[in-house]
Design a protein around this motif. Structure first.
Motif, mmCIF file in Angstrom:
data_model
loop_
_atom_site.group_PDB
_atom_site.id
_atom_site.type_symbol
_atom_site.label_atom_id
_atom_site.label_comp_id
_atom_site.label_asym_id
_atom_site.label_seq_id
_atom_site.Cartn_x
_atom_site.Cartn_y
_atom_site.Cartn_z
ATOM 1 N N VAL A 49 4.091 -2.252 4.625
ATOM 2 C CA VAL A 49 5.694 -2.852 4.927
ATOM 3 C C VAL A 49 6.761 -1.168 5.512
ATOM 4 C CG1 VAL A 49 7.544 -3.700 4.756
ATOM 5 C CG2 VAL A 49 5.659 -4.597 3.980
ATOM 6 N N TYR B 228 10.467 0.413 6.435
ATOM 7 C CA TYR B 228 10.886 0.522 7.605
ATOM 8 C C TYR B 228 12.203 1.561 7.549
ATOM 9 C CZ TYR B 228 16.560 -1.833 8.857
ATOM 10 O OH TYR B 228 17.427 -2.166 9.955
ATOM 11 N N LEU C 163 8.157 1.215 2.475
ATOM 12 C CA LEU C 163 8.291 0.523 1.318
ATOM 13 C C LEU C 163 7.076 -0.193 1.004
ATOM 14 C CD1 LEU C 163 10.737 -2.065 3.276
ATOM 15 C CD2 LEU C 163 11.052 0.264 2.399
ATOM 16 N N THR C 164 6.062 0.495 0.619
ATOM 17 C CA THR C 164 5.187 -0.547 0.209
ATOM 18 C C THR C 164 4.132 0.759 0.458
ATOM 19 O OG1 THR C 164 3.850 -0.820 2.178
ATOM 20 C CG2 THR C 164 4.737 -2.677 1.000
ATOM 21 N N GLU D 261 4.654 -11.172 -0.653
ATOM 22 C CA GLU D 261 5.634 -9.825 -1.327
ATOM 23 C C GLU D 261 6.270 -9.090 -0.266
ATOM 24 O OE1 GLU D 261 2.688 -8.225 -4.599
ATOM 25 O OE2 GLU D 261 2.063 -8.422 -3.094
ATOM 26 N N VAL D 262 4.896 -9.379 1.444
ATOM 27 C CA VAL D 262 5.951 -8.336 2.069
ATOM 28 C C VAL D 262 7.402 -10.016 2.677
ATOM 29 C CG1 VAL D 262 5.446 -8.612 4.740
ATOM 30 C CG2 VAL D 262 3.643 -7.749 3.542
ATOM 31 N N TYR E 154 9.559 -11.404 1.054
ATOM 32 C CA TYR E 154 10.125 -10.695 -0.252
ATOM 33 C C TYR E 154 10.884 -9.490 0.394
ATOM 34 C CZ TYR E 154 11.527 -7.831 -4.282
ATOM 35 O OH TYR E 154 11.937 -6.621 -5.034
ATOM 36 N N LEU E 155 10.035 -8.428 0.476
ATOM 37 C CA LEU E 155 10.289 -7.564 1.113
ATOM 38 C C LEU E 155 11.304 -7.208 1.902
ATOM 39 C CD1 LEU E 155 7.255 -5.021 0.030
ATOM 40 C CD2 LEU E 155 9.770 -4.578 -1.267
ATOM 41 N N ARG F 125 14.755 -8.514 1.019
ATOM 42 C CA ARG F 125 15.520 -7.647 0.427
ATOM 43 C C ARG F 125 15.883 -6.809 1.374
ATOM 44 N NH1 ARG F 125 13.227 -3.876 -3.966
ATOM 45 N NH2 ARG F 125 12.069 -2.493 -2.422
ATOM 46 N N LYS F 126 15.545 -6.184 2.301
ATOM 47 C CA LYS F 126 15.769 -5.331 2.829
ATOM 48 C C LYS F 126 17.068 -5.601 3.757
ATOM 49 C CE LYS F 126 15.884 -1.170 4.287
ATOM 50 N NZ LYS F 126 15.927 -0.313 3.091
ATOM 51 N N ASP G 243 13.292 -9.808 -7.204
ATOM 52 C CA ASP G 243 11.547 -10.710 -7.915
ATOM 53 C C ASP G 243 11.684 -12.302 -7.362
ATOM 54 O OD1 ASP G 243 9.314 -10.955 -8.910
ATOM 55 O OD2 ASP G 243 9.301 -9.035 -9.294
#
Length: 595
Positions: A456, A458, A463-464, A472-473, A475-476, A479-480, A543
């Motif tokens: 991922v 941005y 970010l990864t 997790e994708v 979540y990211l 969050r972003k 998280d």
């Protein structure tokens, strides 16, 4: 392209095969239980089995009634499972079934039968002068216990050397484990201490067994789809492990059977009855239930297990013709640029790294001794091809091709029910290929989890640092977006409505994707947060997972981002989040651009 076209030709042959077509046609229409969302309901299955054992719609003059067929299954399994000093079935009853002289009449069945009522029957055969302790124990059960048995069947018996009544006590387990040291008391009653320490099957046995001199014989049955033929074969040496896995009863006084026994031993044989011996209505009910228990339900691939598998004519021939294709398809479901990692409980049962592959136990016999644990993918394909059908165009180059892996994995996604049914049917019906199919079945179900990893970024910034899962994708992404918009939880709910994930949209679990979290009270709630108020700023450390290693402002508890939900989320972001979607980049490890 040549190898890819070879694969396409094999897939076309598979899709047009008459056996595959018949299987696919079967699953075009969902079963009745599927339509009413009762596919894994123990109470629904118990209700049907209770009806079936009554034999309604079947002539009383018919020798092979459902109850007699069921007793025949129990006879076979009891002989297989008995140990020295343990009698699972009254010898007089068993011999009368084997000789076919037994006569059954006045069949009654009941679901959720009170254990106290069974204890009353046992008490009637109890002699207070010679067995005072037993009578006292049964009196306490009758007065105080509210436990209930899944199915109880009773009938009168003739031609059985003094046995006049037969009682079947059946504990039915589809997915749930056997209840541990727990019992249910009647209101404001106290239970015997000994009783509460026993498991379900132990409690029911202790509360209802009859003395050997009684004219009533009681047979205890533990029914679950989890137990396989290999489990039955190893029950003598592997009893404790099978108990821990919930595959057999905790009590050694139960006959253990599976739903495959119900299908093959009872339903299929009852459907052979001639016109006049069975009404069309009863035949239709049995056919529909057969369709139900052989219908593949891919609800939770990690624990997936069909309730039973149909007998498929020509299944072994089908396996031999497409054996290497099956391996290739299953391989593709867990492949990632030639890397395979499949977890089965705590063990890795089928593993490949780079160009090496661990050989499944079922195939090790084909490899030389020095290659028992691992070999190259080239050698794996060569040996498998030599021991499969004669003309196998797919080779190791094909298996390591990204185009081929994509095609195969897409085929597996769209045909998971078909693949699981074929492999499961081979596993249950083919002595020659059962162990190999069992190995592949584990891989397929693990692969059905779709464990593809993603990178991922941005606005060009990663970010990864390493590939991450779908959860997790998600979540990211959340969050972003929150960081870019300095968003509150209310704004997050508008940007990412719960509808993007079908698992949660039912409202059964959450009303929203995002909830406030109270560190003091340790629970999630919707509304005014005690510290931040109604609008919680989504900044700081986030998280997905609720544990004591993290602090939260806003959070989500979502772990269930399966393939359909993940794709739904991606489409939602593309269609609704404008510039944010333009700057966001998601790529899988095969180099495919997802967003």
């Amino acid at each position: 392209m040549e190898k890819l076209n070879d694969l396409r030709t094999q897939l076309m042959s598979f899709n047009s095969d008459p056996i595959v077509s018949r299987i696919r046609e079967k699953y075009n229409t969902p079963s009745f239980f599927e339509m009413i969302d009762k596919t894994r309901s123990e109470t629904a299955h118990s209700a049907f089995l209770s009806w079936m054992l009554k034999g309604q719609g079947i002539s009383e003059t018919t020798a092979d009634t459902p109850l007699y067929l069921f007793l025949s299954v129990l006879t076979k399994r009891s002989l297989q499972q008995e140990t020295a000093g343990t009698l699972l079935m009254n010898q007089k009853v068993r011999d009368a079934i084997l000789s076919r002289k037994i006569r059954l009449s006045n069949v009654e069945t009941e679901t959720e039968k009170s254990v106290s009522e069974l204890a009353e029957l046992a008490y009637d055969s109890c002699d207070s002068t010679t067995d005072a302790d037993r009578c006292s124990y049964l009196s306490q059960i009758i007065a105080n216990i509210a436990d209930r048995v899944d199915i109880v069947a009773k009938c009168n018996v003739e031609n059985c050397d003094g046995i006049k009544q037969l009682i079947l006590v059946i504990e039915n387990k589809i997915d749930s484990p056997e209840g541990k040291a727990k019992a249910t008391a009647k209101r404001k009653k106290s239970m015997p201490d000994e009783y509460t320490k026993l498991s379900q099957t132990e409690r029911y046995y202790r509360a209802s067994y009859q003395k050997s001199t009684s004219d009533t014989a009681v047979i205890y049955v533990f029914l679950t789809p989890k137990t396989t033929e290999s489990d039955f074969a190893g029950i003598q040496s592997n009893r404790n492990t099978l108990k821990k896995e919930g595959k057999i009863a905790q009590s050694d006084n139960y006959i253990n059977i599976n739903y495959q026994d119900i299908l093959n031993g009872v339903i299929d044989n009852a459907l052979l009855l001639q016109e006049g011996s069975i009404t069309q209505r009863t035949r239709n009910f049995l056919e529909e239930y057969k369709n139900e228990i052989t219908y593949p339900h891919i609800d939770n691939p990690k624990t997936h297990l069909n309730i039973a598998y149909p007998q498929i004519d020509g299944i072994e021939d089908l396996w031999e013709r497409f054996r290497f294709l099956f391996h290739s398809i299953v391989y593709s479901t867990v492949s990632n640029k030639g890397c395979v990692a499949v977890e089965n409980d705590s063990d890795t049962s089928y593993y490949a790294t780079s160009n090496r592959v661990n050989i499944p136990d079922s195939l090790q016999q084909f490899f030389s001794r020095e290659e028992q644990k691992t070999t190259s993918i080239d050698k794996f394909c060569e040996v498998l091809s030599q021991n499969g059908s004669q003309s196998q165009p797919i080779n190791s180059d094909t298996l390591q091709s990204a185009d081929v892996l994509n095609l195969l994995s897409e085929f597996a996604d769209e045909n998971l029910e078909i693949m699981s049914t074929i492999i499961g049917a081979v596993k249950f019906s083919s002595p020659k290929y059962a162990s190999e199919a069992d190995e592949l079945f584990k891989v397929l179900m693990s692969g059905a989890r779709d464990n593809t990893k993603y990178f991922v970024a941005y606005n060009g910034k990663s970010l990864t640092p390493k590939p991450v899962s779908k959860s997790e994708v998600a979540y990211l992404m959340f969050r972003k977006w929150a960081e870019e918009n300095n968003a509150t939880i209310e704004q997050m709910r508008v940007a990412f409505p719960v509808e993007v994930n079908p698992y949660y949209v039912s409202g059964k679990y959450f009303q929203h994707l995002f909830y406030s979290y109270s560190p003091n009270n340790k629970y999630y709630f919707d509304g005014n947060d005690q510290k931040f108020g109604k609008s919680v700023p989504c900044t700081g450390v986030w998280d997905f997972y609720h544990d004591n290693q993290h602090e939260y402002c806003g959070m989500t508890n979502l772990k269930m981002w399966r393939k359909d939900a993940f794709e739904s989320l991606i489409v939602h972001v593309k269609n609704n989040l404008g510039d944010y979607a333009k700057y966001l980049s998601i790529e899988d490890t095969l180099g495919n651009q997802i967003l």
